[in-house]
Write a protein that holds these residues in place. Structure first.
Motif, short mmCIF file in Angstrom:
data_model
loop_
_atom_site.label_atom_id
_atom_site.label_comp_id
_atom_site.label_asym_id
_atom_site.label_seq_id
_atom_site.Cartn_x
_atom_site.Cartn_y
_atom_site.Cartn_z
N PRO A 188 1.06 -1.28 -0.14
CA PRO A 188 0.10 -0.34 -0.02
C PRO A 188 0.83 1.03 0.10
N ALA A 189 2.04 1.28 0.27
CA ALA A 189 3.25 2.78 0.44
C ALA A 189 3.45 2.93 -0.88
N THR A 190 3.70 1.53 -1.60
CA THR A 190 4.66 2.25 -3.20
C THR A 190 3.76 2.36 -3.95
N GLY A 191 2.66 0.61 -4.10
CA GLY A 191 1.70 0.12 -4.77
C GLY A 191 1.54 0.99 -6.18
N THR A 192 0.80 2.34 -6.06
CA THR A 192 0.77 3.73 -6.85
C THR A 192 1.51 4.02 -7.94
N ASP A 193 2.58 3.74 -7.37
CA ASP A 193 4.20 4.23 -7.79
C ASP A 193 4.26 3.82 -8.52
N ASN A 194 4.57 1.59 -8.35
CA ASN A 194 5.01 0.73 -9.02
C ASN A 194 4.03 0.57 -9.92
N LEU A 195 3.39 0.90 -9.96
CA LEU A 195 1.78 1.18 -11.38
C LEU A 195 2.42 0.86 -12.43
#
Length: 91
Positions: A40-47
């Motif tokens: 949840p902390a990095t998921g958006t950047d990873n996507l």
């Protein structure tokens, strides 16, 4: 200078196996990071990274900003990882 190796993962057994394979081959010249799509902390950047690299399935390995060909159709295997320089010390 280090070789940047990104492993894109969903945390499944196949992804954990790919991470172990890359880490087993990696040398001190390889800077290995795991991009967990479920974090949840990095998921958006990873996507965003997944979209930018054109990744369609995980696990996937990106070396120096380039998605390995083996990760376009199947999971990572030793030969393409080594061909990409993983495990080969930089001079």
């Amino acid at each position: 200078m280090k070789r940047t190796v990104e492993i894109f993962s969903a945390g499944c057994p196949l992804c954990r196996d790919a991470e172990a394979r890359v880490r087993a081959i990696a040398c001190p010249s390889c800077e290995v990071s795991v991009r967990d799509l479920n974090d949840p902390a990095t998921g958006t950047d990873n996507l965003r990274r997944v979209q930018a690299y054109g990744i369609r399935a995980v696990p996937a390995v990106v070396v120096n900003g380039r998605l390995l060909d083996c990760c376009r159709a199947e999971g990572p295997t030793d030969e393409p990882l080594r061909t990409a320089g993983i495990g080969v010390p930089l001079k």
